[in-house]
Design a protein around this motif. Structure first.
Motif, PDB file in Angstrom:
ATOM      1  N   THR A   4      27.776 -45.700  13.830  1.00  0.00           N
ATOM      2  CA  THR A   4      28.254 -44.660  12.913  1.00  0.00           C
ATOM      3  C   THR A   4      27.100 -43.868  12.317  1.00  0.00           C
ATOM      4  OG1 THR A   4      30.163 -46.022  12.339  1.00  0.00           O
ATOM      5  CG2 THR A   4      29.618 -44.210  10.854  1.00  0.00           C
ATOM      6  N   ARG A   5      26.029 -44.561  11.927  1.00  0.00           N
ATOM      7  CA  ARG A   5      24.872 -43.894  11.340  1.00  0.00           C
ATOM      8  C   ARG A   5      24.183 -43.012  12.368  1.00  0.00           C
ATOM      9  NH1 ARG A   5      19.354 -45.150   9.987  1.00  0.00           N
ATOM     10  NH2 ARG A   5      19.440 -47.025  11.279  1.00  0.00           N
ATOM     11  N   GLN A   6      24.139 -43.449  13.616  1.00  0.00           N
ATOM     12  CA  GLN A   6      23.511 -42.660  14.669  1.00  0.00           C
ATOM     13  C   GLN A   6      24.317 -41.391  14.957  1.00  0.00           C
ATOM     14  OE1 GLN A   6      20.481 -43.580  16.098  1.00  0.00           O
ATOM     15  NE2 GLN A   6      20.583 -41.457  16.785  1.00  0.00           N
ATOM     16  N   LYS A   7      25.642 -41.521  14.971  1.00  0.00           N
ATOM     17  CA  LYS A   7      26.491 -40.344  15.173  1.00  0.00           C
ATOM     18  C   LYS A   7      26.328 -39.355  14.024  1.00  0.00           C
ATOM     19  CE  LYS A   7      30.150 -42.418  17.989  1.00  0.00           C
ATOM     20  NZ  LYS A   7      31.605 -42.750  18.062  1.00  0.00           N
ATOM     21  N   HIS A   8      26.218 -39.889  12.816  1.00  0.00           N
ATOM     22  CA  HIS A   8      26.010 -39.061  11.631  1.00  0.00           C
ATOM     23  C   HIS A   8      24.721 -38.253  11.773  1.00  0.00           C
ATOM     24  CE1 HIS A   8      25.896 -38.099   7.303  1.00  0.00           C
ATOM     25  NE2 HIS A   8      24.616 -38.432   7.357  1.00  0.00           N
ATOM     26  N   ALA A   9      23.641 -38.910  12.186  1.00  0.00           N
ATOM     27  CA  ALA A   9      22.350 -38.239  12.350  1.00  0.00           C
ATOM     28  C   ALA A   9      22.407 -37.203  13.470  1.00  0.00           C
ATOM     29  CB  ALA A   9      21.260 -39.267  12.634  1.00  0.00           C
ATOM     30  N   LYS A  10      23.084 -37.532  14.563  1.00  0.00           N
ATOM     31  CA  LYS A  10      23.171 -36.616  15.710  1.00  0.00           C
ATOM     32  C   LYS A  10      23.908 -35.328  15.329  1.00  0.00           C
ATOM     33  CE  LYS A  10      24.519 -36.502  20.576  1.00  0.00           C
ATOM     34  NZ  LYS A  10      25.109 -37.290  21.703  1.00  0.00           N
ATOM     35  N   LYS A  11      24.965 -35.476  14.565  1.00  0.00           N
ATOM     36  CA  LYS A  11      25.732 -34.306  14.128  1.00  0.00           C
ATOM     37  C   LYS A  11      24.899 -33.408  13.217  1.00  0.00           C
ATOM     38  CE  LYS A  11      30.033 -33.070  11.757  1.00  0.00           C
ATOM     39  NZ  LYS A  11      31.249 -33.599  11.086  1.00  0.00           N
ATOM     40  N   ILE A  12      24.165 -34.008  12.298  1.00  0.00           N
ATOM     41  CA  ILE A  12      23.338 -33.224  11.372  1.00  0.00           C
ATOM     42  C   ILE A  12      22.188 -32.554  12.109  1.00  0.00           C
ATOM     43  CG2 ILE A  12      21.831 -33.374   9.354  1.00  0.00           C
ATOM     44  CD1 ILE A  12      23.586 -35.671   8.366  1.00  0.00           C
ATOM     45  N   PHE A 139      15.623 -40.015   3.424  1.00  0.00           N
ATOM     46  CA  PHE A 139      15.359 -41.007   2.393  1.00  0.00           C
ATOM     47  C   PHE A 139      15.725 -42.385   2.926  1.00  0.00           C
ATOM     48  CE2 PHE A 139      19.557 -39.205   1.705  1.00  0.00           C
ATOM     49  CZ  PHE A 139      20.375 -40.318   1.593  1.00  0.00           C
ATOM     50  N   ILE A 140      15.366 -43.414   2.181  1.00  0.00           N
ATOM     51  CA  ILE A 140      15.629 -44.798   2.587  1.00  0.00           C
ATOM     52  C   ILE A 140      16.639 -45.402   1.631  1.00  0.00           C
ATOM     53  CG2 ILE A 140      14.619 -47.101   2.823  1.00  0.00           C
ATOM     54  CD1 ILE A 140      12.003 -45.717   3.619  1.00  0.00           C
ATOM     55  N   ILE A 141      17.673 -46.012   2.214  1.00  0.00           N
ATOM     56  CA  ILE A 141      18.694 -46.686   1.414  1.00  0.00           C
ATOM     57  C   ILE A 141      19.170 -47.923   2.177  1.00  0.00           C
ATOM     58  CG2 ILE A 141      20.552 -45.261   2.373  1.00  0.00           C
ATOM     59  CD1 ILE A 141      21.923 -45.422  -0.373  1.00  0.00           C
ATOM     60  N   GLN A 142      19.275 -49.011   1.467  1.00  0.00           N
ATOM     61  CA  GLN A 142      19.752 -50.270   2.064  1.00  0.00           C
ATOM     62  C   GLN A 142      18.977 -50.639   3.332  1.00  0.00           C
ATOM     63  OE1 GLN A 142      23.982 -49.892   2.590  1.00  0.00           O
ATOM     64  NE2 GLN A 142      24.415 -49.949   0.395  1.00  0.00           N
ATOM     65  N   ASN A 143      17.660 -50.575   3.211  1.00  0.00           N
ATOM     66  CA  ASN A 143      16.743 -50.975   4.295  1.00  0.00           C
ATOM     67  C   ASN A 143      16.853 -50.101   5.551  1.00  0.00           C
ATOM     68  OD1 ASN A 143      15.960 -53.100   2.617  1.00  0.00           O
ATOM     69  ND2 ASN A 143      17.498 -54.476   3.491  1.00  0.00           N
ATOM     70  N   THR A 144      17.411 -48.925   5.425  1.00  0.00           N
ATOM     71  CA  THR A 144      17.520 -48.026   6.580  1.00  0.00           C
ATOM     72  C   THR A 144      17.148 -46.596   6.178  1.00  0.00           C
ATOM     73  OG1 THR A 144      19.859 -47.620   6.096  1.00  0.00           O
ATOM     74  CG2 THR A 144      19.354 -49.346   7.703  1.00  0.00           C
ATOM     75  N   MET A 145      16.665 -45.852   7.160  1.00  0.00           N
ATOM     76  CA  MET A 145      16.376 -44.427   6.939  1.00  0.00           C
ATOM     77  C   MET A 145      17.655 -43.622   7.128  1.00  0.00           C
ATOM     78  SD  MET A 145      12.657 -43.897   8.729  1.00  0.00           S
ATOM     79  CE  MET A 145      13.144 -44.746  10.239  1.00  0.00           C
ATOM     80  N   VAL A 146      17.854 -42.642   6.275  1.00  0.00           N
ATOM     81  CA  VAL A 146      19.076 -41.837   6.307  1.00  0.00           C
ATOM     82  C   VAL A 146      18.697 -40.356   6.265  1.00  0.00           C
ATOM     83  CG1 VAL A 146      21.228 -41.269   5.117  1.00  0.00           C
ATOM     84  CG2 VAL A 146      20.410 -43.630   5.160  1.00  0.00           C
ATOM     85  N   LEU A 147      19.324 -39.585   7.144  1.00  0.00           N
ATOM     86  CA  LEU A 147      19.181 -38.134   7.121  1.00  0.00           C
ATOM     87  C   LEU A 147      20.326 -37.560   6.295  1.00  0.00           C
ATOM     88  CD1 LEU A 147      17.764 -35.555   8.162  1.00  0.00           C
ATOM     89  CD2 LEU A 147      19.237 -35.669  10.190  1.00  0.00           C
ATOM     90  N   ASP A 148      19.980 -36.907   5.206  1.00  0.00           N
ATOM     91  CA  ASP A 148      20.998 -36.412   4.291  1.00  0.00           C
ATOM     92  C   ASP A 148      21.809 -35.293   4.943  1.00  0.00           C
ATOM     93  OD1 ASP A 148      22.428 -36.297   1.959  1.00  0.00           O
ATOM     94  OD2 ASP A 148      20.964 -35.111   0.852  1.00  0.00           O
ATOM     95  N   LYS A 149      23.069 -35.177   4.552  1.00  0.00           N
ATOM     96  CA  LYS A 149      23.926 -34.118   5.080  1.00  0.00           C
ATOM     97  C   LYS A 149      23.424 -32.762   4.602  1.00  0.00           C
ATOM     98  CE  LYS A 149      27.200 -34.469   1.242  1.00  0.00           C
ATOM     99  NZ  LYS A 149      28.599 -34.756   0.853  1.00  0.00           N
ATOM    100  N   PRO A 150      23.732 -31.666   5.313  1.00  0.00           N
ATOM    101  CA  PRO A 150      23.280 -30.338   4.893  1.00  0.00           C
ATOM    102  C   PRO A 150      23.735 -30.005   3.473  1.00  0.00           C
ATOM    103  CG  PRO A 150      24.149 -30.262   7.128  1.00  0.00           C
ATOM    104  CD  PRO A 150      24.465 -31.626   6.591  1.00  0.00           C
TER     105      PRO A 150
END
Length: 234
Positions: A4-12, A139-150
Motif C-alpha cells: 500500500t505504501r509503495q502504491k501511494h508513493a508511485k501515485k504521488i 519525512f520519517i514516521i513509524q520507522n519508515t520513509m514517507v512521501l507526503d501527498k501533494p
C-alpha cells in the motif's frame, strides 16, 4: 516495504513527473533532523530511498546544514556523520551561514528550478515548503520513509495549468524559442493584411421583372366599356 505504501508513493511520483517534470536522478535535499531520525530508526537512506521512489536518487545537503549540526555538539554527532556522506550543494551563504531550514528554503526559490525534494522532520519547515507548489516532501514516521501527498498549493497550481490560466516561466521560454526556430515570430509593427473580396452587383437586382399575364378568356377592361356604350345608343 508495504504494498500500500509503495502504491501511494508511485501515485504521488506520477503526479510530480507529469506536472512538474521531475526526472531521474531525483535530487533530495536532507536536513539534520531527517538524518537524526534515520539514525534513530536504523534507516539506511542511501539504500532504501531509491527503491521507495522507484528511481535513482542523489542525496545532498548544504554547508549550512552541516555547520548547524556541528554547532549542536555531541548530541547530533551521528547525524553530522551521515550528512557529510552526501553531496554538498552550493548555497548563497558562504560567508555567513544560516540555520538549516532557512538555507533549504533558499534552495527552492524561484519555482524550484533544480527539482529538489525536501527531506525533513522540522514541522515549521514542512509547512513553509507546502506553501510553494511543486516541491515533494519526505519525512520519517513509524520507522519508515514517507512521501507526503501533494499540497493544496500544488493541486491548485496544476488545476490552473489544465485550464490554461497559467503557464510556467520555463514553458513560456520554451514556446518563444520554438517559435523563433520555426520562424513564427513576427517583427514588431508587422500587421496582417486582410484580403478584400471583389464586390459585385446585388444578385437580386439582376432578376428580370415578370410581366403580368392576363387570364385566358378575360378581355381587357377598355373593350368592355366600348360595348356598353354601343348598347345605349341603340
Amino acid at each position: 516495504m508495504g504494498v500500500t505504501r509503495q502504491k501511494h508513493a508511485k501515485k504521488i511520483m506520477g503526479f510530480y513527473k507529469n506536472n512538474f517534470q521531475f526526472r531521474e536522478p531525483f535530487q533530495v535535499l536532507l536536513d539534520g533532523t531527517f538524518c537524526q531520525a534515520a539514525l534513530r530508526n536504523k534507516i539506511q537512506i542511501r539504500e532504501q530511498l531509491p527503491g521507495y521512489l522507484e528511481g535513482a536518487a542523489q542525496l545532498c545537503t548544504t554547508r549550512c546544514v552541516i555547520k548547524e549540526l556541528e554547532s549542536l555538539g555531541k548530541a547530533l554527532y551521528g547525524a553530522k556523520l551521515i550528512a557529510q556522506r552526501f553531496q554538498v550543494r552550493s548555497c548563497s551563504h558562504h560567508k555567513d551561514p544560516v540555520n538549516g531550514s532557512t538555507c533549504l528554503l533558499s534552495m527552492i526559490e524561484d519555482g524550484n528550478p533544480h527539482h529538489y525534494f525536501i527531506a525533513t522532520q522540522d514541522q515549521d519547515l514542512s509547512n513553509k515548503v507546502k506553501r510553494k507548489p511543486g516541491i515533494p516532501l519526505l519525512f520519517i514516521i513509524q520507522n519508515t520513509m514517507v512521501l507526503d501527498k501533494p499540497s493544496p498549493k500544488s493541486l491548485a497550481f496544476v488545476q490552473k495549468l489544465q485550464t490554461n490560466q497559467l503557464v510556467p516561466d520555463y514553458q513560456k521560454q520554451s514556446i518563444v524559442e520554438l517559435k523563433e526556430k520555426e520562424g513564427l515570430v513576427k517583427q514588431e509593427g508587422e500587421k496582417r493584411r486582410k484580403r478584400k473580396r471583389a464586390g459585385g452587383p446585388n444578385p437580386l437586382s439582376c432578376l428580370k421583372k415578370k410581366k403580368k399575364k392576363t387570364q385566358e378568356g378575360q378581355e381587357p377592361s377598355g373593350e368592355k366599356k366600348k360595348r356598353r356604350k354601343r348598347k345605349r345608343n341603340r
